[in-house]
Design a protein around this motif. Structure first.
Motif, mmCIF file in Angstrom:
data_model
loop_
_atom_site.group_PDB
_atom_site.id
_atom_site.type_symbol
_atom_site.label_atom_id
_atom_site.label_comp_id
_atom_site.label_asym_id
_atom_site.label_seq_id
_atom_site.Cartn_x
_atom_site.Cartn_y
_atom_site.Cartn_z
ATOM 1 N N CYS A 104 0.674 -1.171 -0.093
ATOM 2 C CA CYS A 104 -0.020 -0.073 -0.077
ATOM 3 C C CYS A 104 0.957 1.276 -0.022
ATOM 4 N N ASP A 105 0.233 2.414 -0.577
ATOM 5 C CA ASP A 105 0.904 3.690 -0.652
ATOM 6 C C ASP A 105 0.767 4.554 0.688
ATOM 7 N N ILE A 106 -0.422 4.146 1.088
ATOM 8 C CA ILE A 106 -1.068 4.890 2.399
ATOM 9 C C ILE A 106 -1.818 3.737 3.190
ATOM 10 N N LEU A 107 -1.637 3.934 4.568
ATOM 11 C CA LEU A 107 -2.171 3.036 5.421
ATOM 12 C C LEU A 107 -3.132 3.548 6.350
ATOM 13 N N GLY A 108 -4.478 3.264 6.836
ATOM 14 C CA GLY A 108 -5.148 3.596 7.972
ATOM 15 C C GLY A 108 -5.202 2.207 8.808
ATOM 16 N N LEU A 109 -5.334 2.948 10.238
ATOM 17 C CA LEU A 109 -5.098 1.654 11.202
ATOM 18 C C LEU A 109 -6.251 2.160 12.290
ATOM 19 N N ARG A 110 -7.123 1.235 12.949
ATOM 20 C CA ARG A 110 -8.080 1.528 13.734
ATOM 21 C C ARG A 110 -7.875 0.554 14.864
ATOM 22 N N SER A 111 -7.537 0.991 16.219
ATOM 23 C CA SER A 111 -7.563 -0.055 17.279
ATOM 24 C C SER A 111 -8.281 0.626 18.480
ATOM 25 N N PHE A 112 -8.697 0.007 19.503
ATOM 26 C CA PHE A 112 -9.358 0.617 20.650
ATOM 27 C C PHE A 112 -8.347 0.265 21.841
ATOM 28 N N PRO A 113 -8.682 0.916 22.838
ATOM 29 C CA PRO A 113 -8.022 0.713 24.209
ATOM 30 C C PRO A 113 -8.617 -0.299 25.078
ATOM 31 N N THR A 114 -7.799 -1.281 25.804
ATOM 32 C CA THR A 114 -8.281 -1.995 26.922
ATOM 33 C C THR A 114 -8.912 -1.638 27.865
ATOM 34 N N LEU A 115 -8.836 -0.420 28.314
ATOM 35 C CA LEU A 115 -9.374 0.335 29.468
ATOM 36 C C LEU A 115 -8.820 -0.473 30.552
ATOM 37 N N LYS A 116 -7.795 -1.052 30.677
ATOM 38 C CA LYS A 116 -7.398 -1.866 31.901
ATOM 39 C C LYS A 116 -6.063 -1.522 32.162
ATOM 40 N N ASP A 117 -5.290 -0.853 31.376
ATOM 41 C CA ASP A 117 -4.024 -0.587 31.666
ATOM 42 C C ASP A 117 -3.693 0.889 31.119
ATOM 43 N N LYS A 118 -3.743 1.701 32.081
ATOM 44 C CA LYS A 118 -3.669 3.208 31.357
ATOM 45 C C LYS A 118 -2.255 3.520 30.854
ATOM 46 N N SER A 140 -4.487 7.586 11.321
ATOM 47 C CA SER A 140 -5.240 7.288 12.393
ATOM 48 C C SER A 140 -6.818 7.148 12.004
ATOM 49 N N LEU A 141 -7.393 5.860 12.213
ATOM 50 C CA LEU A 141 -8.682 5.803 12.017
ATOM 51 C C LEU A 141 -9.463 5.578 13.525
ATOM 52 N N GLU A 142 -8.966 5.775 14.368
ATOM 53 C CA GLU A 142 -9.184 6.016 15.875
ATOM 54 C C GLU A 142 -8.286 5.087 16.486
ATOM 55 N N SER A 143 -7.639 5.601 17.621
ATOM 56 C CA SER A 143 -6.582 4.666 18.552
ATOM 57 C C SER A 143 -7.209 4.817 19.850
ATOM 58 N N LYS A 178 -22.153 1.341 29.909
ATOM 59 C CA LYS A 178 -20.655 0.531 29.860
ATOM 60 C C LYS A 178 -19.621 1.461 30.250
ATOM 61 N N ALA A 179 -18.612 1.083 30.311
ATOM 62 C CA ALA A 179 -17.274 2.003 30.383
ATOM 63 C C ALA A 179 -16.667 2.132 28.876
ATOM 64 N N LEU A 180 -16.700 3.490 28.450
ATOM 65 C CA LEU A 180 -16.266 3.713 26.849
ATOM 66 C C LEU A 180 -14.999 4.572 27.021
ATOM 67 N N PRO A 181 -14.042 4.328 25.981
ATOM 68 C CA PRO A 181 -12.889 5.144 25.911
ATOM 69 C C PRO A 181 -12.885 6.572 25.999
ATOM 70 N N GLN A 182 -12.107 7.303 26.304
ATOM 71 C CA GLN A 182 -11.802 8.722 26.101
ATOM 72 C C GLN A 182 -11.090 9.274 25.030
ATOM 73 N N ALA A 183 -10.991 8.120 23.914
ATOM 74 C CA ALA A 183 -10.669 8.650 22.611
ATOM 75 C C ALA A 183 -11.221 10.003 22.000
ATOM 76 N N VAL A 184 -12.467 9.878 21.717
ATOM 77 C CA VAL A 184 -13.413 10.885 21.237
ATOM 78 C C VAL A 184 -13.150 11.993 21.937
ATOM 79 N N PRO A 185 -13.888 12.223 23.277
ATOM 80 C CA PRO A 185 -13.502 13.420 23.827
ATOM 81 C C PRO A 185 -12.150 13.882 24.121
ATOM 82 N N ASN A 186 -11.122 13.160 24.363
ATOM 83 C CA ASN A 186 -9.860 13.459 24.177
ATOM 84 C C ASN A 186 -9.612 14.440 22.891
ATOM 85 N N SER A 187 -9.764 13.854 21.818
ATOM 86 C CA SER A 187 -9.728 14.269 20.404
ATOM 87 C C SER A 187 -10.447 15.487 20.286
#
Length: 321
Positions: A104-118, A140-143, A178-187
């Protein structure tokens, strides 16, 4: 632009928003730019808007697209160095990322946190190693900590719909099951704090006690635990749930009513209401708002295309030299 991971990868917010809106007005004006170029989208977690909007953006630019759902189609990845891989991991990120970069010439990657180990989540180890070993530009397609394409979209949407030069923008915590990540509000906070520095918005965060975001993302924002106070004279209200950062991943009981409805909307300056989606109706956000004239959620989702397209366009221009 060789990577797109945070607001720090953008020199001028007004310029990139203006460029995105130009692409919206003429989606196929750069269709030769991506000819014979391949975009690889790698998902370790589910996606609807991010996947479809980024694919459409790439096609508008003349690119071909390959999508891989690593959680279903790929080998279990090892990210640690110096370990004997005699456990459940099958492929090391060094080889996996490098091979993807060959295809690929460009890559996009998406992954979520575990919310267990800050410490592990906020180190962004997976993203940093992916960037290091793939050898091509990465989107970044979300991290674990950020969702920059969503935040750029949000700034585009606010710019389109604002009625004054410097609107009051409120990020409002909302309930969830349920517990959701901080990724969207952080960003969102990171981008709005930067927009505030550039004189584009006034920015307030409203959340119950115990739900404070990391100061790394919220420094410069006005922060309150009083939702009604925050809503006063607001022009835009961005509704989103997140779990605790300090007591990482924890969910505290909240006695007060934090559900935004038409009654609370009366406190605002007839504010437009935003949410990144998916949204749990009548839990995070009332149906009367989602179905009413103040909701921007569909137009906001539509703008995901132009956020992705402007980022990919800049990367393609960098590759072209």
């Amino acid at each position: 632009m060789k990577k797109f991971f945070s607001v720090a990868d953008v020199d001028n917010l007004k310029e990139i928003v203006s460029e995105a809106l130009s692409l919206k007005a003429a989606p196929h004006g750069n269709s030769e730019l991506g000819k014979h170029r391949m975009l690889g989208l790698v998902f370790l977690n589910p996606s609807l808007r991010t996947r479809l909007s980024t694919q459409k953006a790439a096609i508008n630019l003349g690119m071909d697209v390959m999508v891989m759902n690593m959680d279903k189609d790929g080998w279990a990845l090892e990210t640690r160095d110096g370990v004997v891989m005699n456990g459940t991991t099958v492929e090391h990120i060094r080889e996996a990322a490098a091979v993807m970069g060959e295809y690929c010439d460009i890559l996009g990657l998406r992954s979520f946190p575990t919310l267990k180990d800050k410490e592990a989540d906020y180190s962004e180890d997976l993203f940093n190693k992916f960037i290091k070993f793939c050898g091509v530009p990465v989107v970044s397609l979300e991290s674990a900590t950020r969702h920059p394409l969503q935040s750029l979209t949000d700034l585009i949407t606010i710019t389109e719909h604002k009625k004054k030069d410097k609107p009051k923008v409120v990020l409002a915590w909302a309930p969830h099951v349920k517990a959701l990540p901080q990724a969207v509000p952080n960003s969102f906070s990171e981008w709005m704090c930067r927009a505030q520095e550039e004189g584009l918005v006034d920015f307030t965060i409203a959340q119950p006690a115990g739900y404070e975001l990391s100061e790394e993302f919220s420094k410069g924002a006005h922060i309150t635990t009083n939702l009604d106070e925050a809503l006063a004279d607001a022009d835009f209200v961005y509704v989103k749930n997140w779990s605790s950062f300090k007591e990482y991943g924890e969910v505290y009981p909240v006695a007060e009513n934090w559900l935004l409805d038409n009654e609370k909307l009366k406190l605002t300056n007839d504010a437009k209401v935003m949410h990144c989606l998916p949204v749990r109706r009548d839990l995070e956000l009332s149906s009367e708002i989602l179905d009413g004239p103040n909701s921007l959620v569909i137009k906001e989702a539509s703008n995901r295309v132009w956020a992705a397209q402007v980022v990919l366009k800049r990367m393609l221009e960098e590759l072209k030299g």
